[in-house]
Design an enzyme around this catalytic site. Structure first.
Site, short mmCIF file in Angstrom:
data_model
loop_
_atom_site.label_atom_id
_atom_site.label_comp_id
_atom_site.label_asym_id
_atom_site.label_seq_id
_atom_site.Cartn_x
_atom_site.Cartn_y
_atom_site.Cartn_z
N SER A 1 -6.63 -5.22 -3.19
CA SER A 1 -6.05 -6.15 -2.32
C SER A 1 -6.21 -5.59 -0.91
O SER A 1 -6.23 -4.09 -0.62
CB SER A 1 -4.59 -6.21 -2.76
OG SER A 1 -4.05 -4.92 -2.72
N ASP A 2 -5.56 -6.32 -0.03
CA ASP A 2 -5.54 -5.60 1.39
C ASP A 2 -4.09 -4.81 1.47
O ASP A 2 -3.22 -5.17 0.56
CB ASP A 2 -5.67 -6.77 2.65
CG ASP A 2 -6.18 -6.16 3.82
OD1 ASP A 2 -5.95 -4.93 3.90
OD2 ASP A 2 -6.21 -6.95 4.83
N HIS A 3 -3.84 -4.27 2.62
CA HIS A 3 -2.85 -3.52 2.87
C HIS A 3 -1.45 -4.28 2.65
O HIS A 3 -1.21 -5.09 3.43
CB HIS A 3 -2.96 -3.12 4.72
CG HIS A 3 -2.20 -1.72 4.66
ND1 HIS A 3 -1.02 -1.63 4.99
CD2 HIS A 3 -2.63 -0.47 4.85
CE1 HIS A 3 -0.70 -0.22 5.19
NE2 HIS A 3 -1.59 0.36 5.07
N ALA B 1 -0.40 -6.17 0.62
CA ALA B 1 -0.70 -7.71 0.20
C ALA B 1 0.05 -8.23 -1.13
O ALA B 1 0.67 -9.13 -1.05
CB ALA B 1 -2.05 -8.09 -0.07
#
Ligand code: BGC
Length: 760
Positions: A282-284, A286
């Protein structure tokens, strides 16, 4: 004999090496047994720990992180490049109950210590070997610096320059972006992940981040499945087909469902249709953002939604550890779901050879400062890629290249800025070692005294903009002198010179994550500076430094010559001088269309035709047009001039093609000018009639040819059946018989056309 087999198996189990290269069934089985065995010993808590990617910082001090690592609560670390810290962390991981090593990640977007041009610049080379060089050097430095995984390449198709992250991608076109992404993956990961120089790639941001509405950061995207599969998803798929072992998920919603919680995207498309078997990150932050998106009611629910959708690893989030075990106990998710995610992580670590050599990238003896400062070869490569990234947009009366004995006035807020030339996402780069344009120009001429310099103007007089840019430490200089004083100083210098070179554009922080703009013109301060320079009557070269297409009609009219140099990295100043003085003949081509005005956005070359194509009669009335602007961009996709001229013609090997046949396109290229130069030959295709409307043109090939003055050469392309396929009216990926137009040219506006028919 038994002993030999045992040694062999031991080698296979712990090397990981052979698995990544050619995993046969026996080898796969050994890996499976190893991981099954490990999983069977792990607690739920420890499994959740493997799914966490954490960075040191804020409340999470190094000491705290070390304790968590030893407790088995962290699977990987990102955003640290201090090698002794990394070594300590690995040491503590090996003291944890299961002794599972960590991997270490960082954003290596366009270089690591030696910074290359921003990716939009790298794409402007249209040169596969230059793209490869940038990726190889990046991986080389990163893996020598303790790292073994990166969050790159970013292959989001970008057609809206209001979005600041267009700087990180390879532009508007699926084919060019796919080629760049593929090369990044191949050159960073190498043949085997167990190679110590292999840097695992995470293609991002899956998916459609580049299509955010109105170019507004983190906004929603909404798109037909046809457009997704035909255009926007193509580069991610290309990177995955090239073997990218990780995927980073985008922060945005895709057709109403945030990507981080999007089962269709992460499981049905990525895993089931594309057979991706790597790690989904996942992105930062998220996971918690799923609450704001309105698809999760609270943190625990967000964890459930993410894991169910297909997220394996959470980046910088506290909730996976907190809630995954609880969710299993409550029956909201199954332990199998956690096992599955954990298996992906362990398999990756296994294939990286981390179980056999956890310190594969950690060499306490290597002093990175020495390596970086002495690294002439990497700097030379960065310089070469940088000069290939420069795009010549105008050159009236062949004012460029310049003779080296002229008196030159170097003017502008970007002329001597070491930080800006590195561009964004260059965290491990060293600004103090970057070469500014002023320094590069002085390096190139015989008599540096003939070069004078003035700052000229601030990038903007908007104090708020400066507050925004310098929020986390001063990177963009603001000169407090009155504007008219600075301009007067610049004019004085300009009047004494033979030629003026003005360096204008954006601060690096204006073309970054979270830096969307609504206006794309140069700020008023810079416009005034250019007007003043023009007033001196001296020939004016405008050198642009920016991370996105800007609206430049006014400057285009004022300039005698104009260069787009993006943010070129550590060797940027030298590369600019190479082009200004003709030591390198510019060959870059734009990977994104430059609009006349913001109102035209999105403007891109591969649009569909309409029922009423733009007409020229009666002021275009009742045809697709604006009454106050052209439809076309100021500079089209693929555009870029050279100090020489090229003539091209081409032929097809046949006017008919069978399903199992092919068409050979032979292009004759002639350098009709007086300098050696490189031309990028671009191959476009149009499916004239099909069951769905097809774009007016699509890039399907490109190649470079370097020719000495007044010499000829040939470039050949092969058009194969598969290259004619598209998603038809039933969403099947097929080629339909009928007429195809083939275009060859030096940019996307080419009308040089031949036709063939695909037979039934
Ligand atoms: C960005 C990613 C990046 C990550 C880690 C996020 O804010 O969207 O592209 O990889 O941070 O630095």
């Amino acid at each position: 004999m038994m002993k030999k087999v045992a040694i062999y198996l031991f080698f296979l189990i712990f090397s990981g090496h052979l698995f990544a290269q050619e995993p046969n069934s026996e080898v796969k089985e050994i890996k499976k047994v190893f991981i099954d065995n490990l999983l069977s010993k792990m607690t739920l808590q420890e499994k959740a720990g493997q799914l966490r990617l954490i960075s040191v910082g804020g409340d999470l001090t190094l000491d705290k992180v070390l304790d968590k690592i030893e407790a088995g609560e962290i699977g990987g670390i990102f955003n640290t490049v201090v090698e002794p810290d990394l070594s300590q962390m690995q040491e503590r991981a090996l003291k944890s109950r299961n002794k599972i090593p960590l991997f270490f990640g960082f954003d290596i977007i366009h270089g690591h210590r030696t910074i290359f041009p921003i990716n939009l610049g790298i794409a402007s080379t249209w040169d596969r070997s230059a793209i490869a060089k940038a990726a190889e050097v990046s991986a080389d430095e990163a893996t020598s610096d303790g790292l073994n995984i990166t969050w790159a390449p970013m292959v989001d198709i970008t057609r809206d320059p209001r979005w600041g992250r267009v700087s990180e991608g390879f532009g508007e076109d699926p084919y060019l972006t796919s080629e760049a992404g593929r090369i990044f993956v191949e050159k960073m990961q190498k043949q085997s992940l167990a190679d110590k120089k292999s840097l695992v790639t995470s293609v991002k941001h899956f998916a459609l981040y580049g299509a955010v509405e109105a170019g507004r950061e983190y906004n929603s995207t909404d798109m037909s499945e046809r457009k997704m599969f035909q255009e926007y998803l193509v580069p991610y798929k290309a990177a995955i087909d090239a073997g990218s072992r990780a995927v980073m998920v985008s922060l945005v919603s895709v057709n109403g469902i945030p990507a981080t919680g999007n089962h269709w995207l992460l499981t049905e498309v990525l895993r089931n249709q594309w057979h991706f078997d790597g790690v989904v990150v996942s992105d930062h932050g998220a996971i918690r953002e799923l609450i704001n998106h309105g698809v999760a009611s609270d943190p625990k629910d967000a964890v459930r939604v993410a894991i169910k959708a297909g997220i394996d690893i959470s980046m910088n989030d506290e909730y996976f550890l907190q809630f995954l075990p609880e969710l299993v106990e409550e029956g909201a998710i199954t332990e199998d779901e956690i096992n599955q995610a954990c298996r992906h992580v362990l398999e990756l670590k296994y294939d990286m050879g981390l179980f056999s050599d956890p310190n594969r990238n950690l060499d306490p003896k290597l002093d990175i400062d020495t390596m970086f400062a002495d690294n002439r070869l990497h700097r030379e490569e960065a310089r070469d890629v940088a000069r290939r990234s420069i795009v010549l947009l105008k050159n009236e009366n062949e004012i460029l290249p310049l003779a080296k004995n002229k008196k030159i006035a170097v003017i502008g807020p970007l002329a001597d800025s070491k930080r800006d030339i590195l561009g964004s996402w260059s965290g491990a780069g060293r600004a103090n070692l970057a070469v500014t344009p002023l320094e590069g120009i002085k390096n190139a001429v015989k008599n540096p005294e003939s070069i004078s310099y003035a700052f000229g103007a601030n990038l903007s007089d908007d104090k708020n903009l400066y507050r925004f840019l310098n929020l986390y430490g001063e990177t963009t200089k603001f000169d407090n002198r009155p504007a008219d004083k600075m301009i007067a100083e610049a004019m004085k210098i300009a009047k004494k010179a033979d030629i003026v070179i003005a360096f204008v554009g954006e601060a690096e922080g204006m073309a970054h994550e979270s830096s969307s703009r609504t206006e794309l013109s140069l700020q008023a301060t810079q416009k005034q500076l250019i007007k003043a320079m023009k007033k001196t009557g001296k020939p004016l070269v405008i050198v642009l430094m920016n991370g996105r297409p800007l609206t430049l009609s006014e400057e285009y009219a004022q300039a005698d010559a104009m260069l787009e140099t993006w943010f070129l990295g550590t060797e940027g100043g030298n590369a600019i001088a190479d082009v200004l003085f003709g030591d390198y003949n510019p060959s870059g081509k734009l990977p994104m269309s430059f609009p006349y005005n913001v109102g035209q956005i999105p403007v891109y070359y591969s649009h569909l035709n309409t029922g009423r194509p733009r007409g020229t009669e009666n002021m275009g009335k009742y045809t697709t047009s604006y009454f106050d602007s052209p439809n076309e961009p100021l500079f089209p996709f693929g555009f870029g001039l050279s100090y020489t001229n090229f003539a091209m013609d081409f032929s097809l090997s046949s006017t008919k093609m069978n399903r199992d046949g092919e068409i050979i396109v032979t292009v004759n290229v002639e350098n009709t000018g007086n300098r050696e130069g490189m031309q990028t030959v671009q191959l476009y295709l149009q499916d004239v009639t099909a069951s769905v409307s097809r774009p007016v043109k699509e890039l399907i090939g490109f190649d470079n040819i370097t020719l000495k003055p007044h010499t000829k050469g040939q470039v050949k392309f092969v058009i194969k059946y598969d290259m004619l396929k598209f998603w038809n009216n039933k969403m099947q990926y097929v080629a339909e018989p009928g007429k195809f137009n083939v275009y060859i040219g030096s940019d996307s506006t080419t009308q040089d056309k031949q036709t063939f028919t695909l037979l039934d």
